[in-house]
Design an enzyme around this catalytic site. Structure first.
Site, mmCIF file in Angstrom:
data_model
loop_
_atom_site.group_PDB
_atom_site.id
_atom_site.type_symbol
_atom_site.label_atom_id
_atom_site.label_comp_id
_atom_site.label_asym_id
_atom_site.label_seq_id
_atom_site.Cartn_x
_atom_site.Cartn_y
_atom_site.Cartn_z
ATOM 1 N N GLU A 26 -34.441 -5.056 33.183
ATOM 2 C CA GLU A 26 -34.310 -3.360 33.078
ATOM 3 C C GLU A 26 -35.238 -2.450 31.299
ATOM 4 O O GLU A 26 -35.518 -1.783 30.982
ATOM 5 C CB GLU A 26 -32.651 -2.759 32.540
ATOM 6 C CG GLU A 26 -32.658 -1.638 32.537
ATOM 7 C CD GLU A 26 -32.660 -0.248 33.598
ATOM 8 O OE1 GLU A 26 -33.360 -1.245 34.774
ATOM 9 O OE2 GLU A 26 -32.425 1.071 33.169
ATOM 10 N N GLU A 77 -39.852 1.853 40.441
ATOM 11 C CA GLU A 77 -40.862 2.119 39.708
ATOM 12 C C GLU A 77 -41.849 1.641 39.761
ATOM 13 O O GLU A 77 -43.382 1.967 39.607
ATOM 14 C CB GLU A 77 -41.080 2.202 37.787
ATOM 15 C CG GLU A 77 -39.407 3.615 37.323
ATOM 16 C CD GLU A 77 -38.010 3.050 38.124
ATOM 17 O OE1 GLU A 77 -38.035 2.165 38.177
ATOM 18 O OE2 GLU A 77 -37.541 3.929 38.053
ATOM 19 N N ASP A 91 -39.028 10.571 31.773
ATOM 20 C CA ASP A 91 -39.909 10.564 33.415
ATOM 21 C C ASP A 91 -40.312 11.864 34.149
ATOM 22 O O ASP A 91 -41.443 11.883 33.501
ATOM 23 C CB ASP A 91 -39.121 8.899 33.847
ATOM 24 C CG ASP A 91 -37.782 9.472 33.977
ATOM 25 O OD1 ASP A 91 -37.639 10.471 34.003
ATOM 26 O OD2 ASP A 91 -37.202 8.188 34.914
HETATM 27 C C1 DMJ Z 1 -34.363 7.279 41.053
HETATM 28 O O1 DMJ Z 1 -34.227 7.549 41.069
HETATM 29 C C2 DMJ Z 1 -36.007 8.285 40.776
HETATM 30 O O2 DMJ Z 1 -36.742 7.803 40.466
HETATM 31 C C3 DMJ Z 1 -35.409 9.095 39.519
HETATM 32 O O3 DMJ Z 1 -36.875 10.050 38.677
HETATM 33 C C4 DMJ Z 1 -35.945 7.873 37.789
HETATM 34 N N1 DMJ Z 1 -34.410 6.885 38.198
HETATM 35 C C5 DMJ Z 1 -34.018 6.396 39.534
HETATM 36 C C6 DMJ Z 1 -34.629 4.936 40.472
HETATM 37 O O4 DMJ Z 1 -34.855 4.054 39.530
#
Ligand code: DMJ
Length: 605
Positions: A427, A492, A291
């Site tokens: 999720e 997100e 991501d």
């Molecule tokens: C966060 O720590 C950050 O947004 C990361 O890039 C992805 N996971 C978590 C939130 O879900």
């Protein structure tokens, strides 16, 4: 932009590469002669136009309804933070069911560091001031706990430490001007820098900040090796240290080299740190393990005042593949989603992850801030797949297409909340495998004269998901089945909803965000904080004993920014790191000069 030469064509000639390497060697040698190692140059990087701090902005008239909703989010933050202070001060995170603390990110008080800027944005100056003495005593060499699988010693996980602690310190410094926070960021950045000691300068998984011993082996995942450029560039910018600049820039240069070798497309998820190249299974994803690396391509370009066009080109080449290979439309509801592919034949899994729901916001951000067209890419140097994507997309208004994808995806992310009996999103979902590639549907629409609305945006009505046990047998009528039912208080979807609101001004996004906030209040609140859920398809919800720091850093921050009428961190003046920590965009007029003025940090080991 006009004089910019394509990354791919610029490096195509082997002779050019030899000459460039020689030039870098000479310049590097001179640099070392002039500036002794370890001594930052006395001159700060110049030409930084400080954006106004939040409290220097004119206050726009606000509406009482949204003011009241923002106030409720602020109360939610206070409830979560006060619970943390009461039961878990000195620990990283609160366990909101047992009212205990847990050290899962080095034992340095991650919840506090991660949400300093949330306090500032919410005008919680007493909480912020009370945190400073604790931060001033923070010891980044003393690792209290991080369970690295298989390790006997304690290590600091590089990626999580960067995005939560370093990002938190830098953003809080940018918002407050508090020197202590920059000093601590400088100290932490320096302690983490031995992690970059790999062949191509990509960071390793973990480091002992006391002994500088590295851990994690030779494999790396994309998100963890390529989501630190913003932090190191901004750290270099604010401290004036070329040493810091060099580490972030080396990651960028190594990505550029890989993009040149691969001649377009997305970066795969699995990497080999020994040779600095993609390795192992050929997975393409915008979700877990990938991501934020995609996110940082665009954001690095934006933060440095749109100078570093190599990042823009990598962003366009990557999104070309995402739009034409990873995006699908479901057969019944016409839900747009993005999935991942595996193996050399790029078989789609049709899995749609909550983690991927940052992506619509990223697309909207790019479409909002940039003209977005393919003219900076020389298609003749692309591999056949990348060329195909280029040829397909050159028939469209790219900005419009990115915006449509953003709207369709953000709507699907929201629908997967609104469908659920809890109003909170799962999720992971398995989408209907009979879905069609979005690009095929688009092409039919284009060949038919582009009549009617752009396809993929039709699904806007929630379908109450009342019988989850039935949904396991068939994806109808929802077009998906819930594969992983947890809700981890993740940000997100709200992040994308916030950006869609800022970019479009359409109040529907605010209302959707408000619905999610009400569901958070109803199902996740505990007497001491907020808890993740085991299942979003069961009411009453079953809570889990964890309150992740990103809930305070990101989820509540995006909700608050969504509901306040003022815009303290406008998207054309600030970029958010992947943990929602805002860094100001700066005009770095001599950026190119510094870029080529620095020695290569590549170290062979
Ligand atoms: C966060 O720590 C950050 O947004 C990361 O890039 C992805 N996971 C978590 C939130 O879900």
């Amino acid at each position: 932009m006009a004089s910019y030469q394509s990354v791919l064509s610029r490096f195509r000639s082997a002779r050019y590469i030899t000459a460039a390497v020689a030039a870098v060697f000479v310049v590097s040698t001179l640099y070392y002669i002039q500036i002794p190692a370890g001594h930052p140059p006395s001159d700060r990087f110049s030409s930084w136009n400080d954006p106004p701090r939040p409290w220097q902005r004119p206050i726009t008239p606000s509406s009482p309804v949204w003011d009241a909703r923002a106030a409720q989010v602020k109360q939610a933050y206070l409830h979560a933070y006060e619970g943390y202070l009461k039961y878990a001060e000195g620990y990283d995170e609160l366990r909101p069911l047992s009212n205990t603390g847990i050290n899962n990110f080095n034992g340095w008080n991650v919840t506090m560091y991660d949400s300093l800027d949330t306090m500032l944005l919410m005008d919680l100056h007493d909480e912020f001031s009370a945190a400073l003495p604790i931060i001033s005593k923070g010891n980044f060499r003393k690792i209290k706990n991080y369970k690295f699988p298989g390790a006997t010693k304690l290590y600091v996980p590089f990626f999580e430490t960067v995005i939560r602690y370093l990002g938190g310190l830098l953003a809080a410094h940018a918002l407050s001007g508090e020197q202590l926070l920059l000093d601590k960021a400088d100290e932490l950045g320096t302690l983490l820098e031995p992690a970059f000691n790999t062949y191509k300068g990509f960071p390793v998984f973990a480091i002992d900040t006391n002994s500088t011993e590295l851990a994690g082996g030779i494999s790396g995942i994309l998100a963890e090796i390529a989501s630190c450029q913003l932090e190191w560039t901004y750290l270099a910018h604010t401290t004036g240290s070329k040493k810091h600049f060099r580490y972030g820039n080396q990651v960028i240069q190594s990505l550029v080299e890989t993009m040149i070798e691969r001649q377009g497309g997305m970066f795969p998820t699995n990497w080999n740190l020994q040779n600095g190249r993609p390795g192992g299974r050929d997975t393409l994803s915008v979700g877990a393990a990938a991501d934020s690396a995609h996110e940082y391509l665009l954001k690095q370009y934006l933060m440095t005042g749109q100078k570093d066009t190599a990042n823009l080109e990598m962003y366009l080449l990557s999104t070309n593949e995402m739009l034409t290979r990873l995006m699908y439309v479901t057969p019944n509801r016409q839900m747009l989603y993005i999935t991942d592919t595996n193996g050399p034949k790029h078989m789609p899994s049709h899995v749609f992850e909550h983690l991927s729901c940052f992506f619509p916001g990223l697309l909207a951000l790019g479409a909002h801030t940039l003209p977005l067209n393919l003219s900076i890419i020389d298609p003749s140097g692309l591999n056949p797949d990348a060329q195909r994507a280029y040829r397909l997309l050159e028939n469209y208004d790219l900005r419009e297409l990115h915006m449509a994808a953003a709207e369709g995806l953000a709507t699907s992310c929201w629908l997967m909340y609104a469908d659920m009996p809890t109003g909170l999103g799962p999720e992971i979902a398995n989408m209907e495998p009979k879905s069609r590639p979005w690009i095929d549907v688009l092409e039919e629409w284009r060949r038919g004269g582009m009549r009617g609305p752009i396809p993929g945006l039709a699904a806007t009505t929630p379908m109450p998901y009342t019988k989850p046990e039935q949904s396991k047998a068939t994806s109808k009528p929802w077009d998906y089945v819930v594969r992983r039912t947890d809700y981890f208080l993740r940000p997100e979807t709200l992040e994308s909803i916030y950006i869609m609101w800022r970019v479009t001004g359409d109040p529907v996004w605010r209302e959707r965000g408000w619905g999610i906030f009400q569901a958070i209040e109803k199902h996740t609140k505990t007497p001491s904080g907020y808890a993740s859920l085991r299942s979003v398809v069961r009411v009453p919800a079953v809570q889990q004993d964890e309150q992740p720091s990103y809930f305070l850093a990101e989820t509540l921050k995006y909700l608050y920014l969504l509901f306040i009428d003022e815009d303290p961190v406008p998207l054309d003046q600030w970029v958010f790191n992947t943990e929602a920590h805002p860094f100001p965009i700066f005009e770095w007029s001599n950026y190119e000069k510094f870029k080529f003025d620095i020695p290569s940090s590549r170290v062979r080991n």
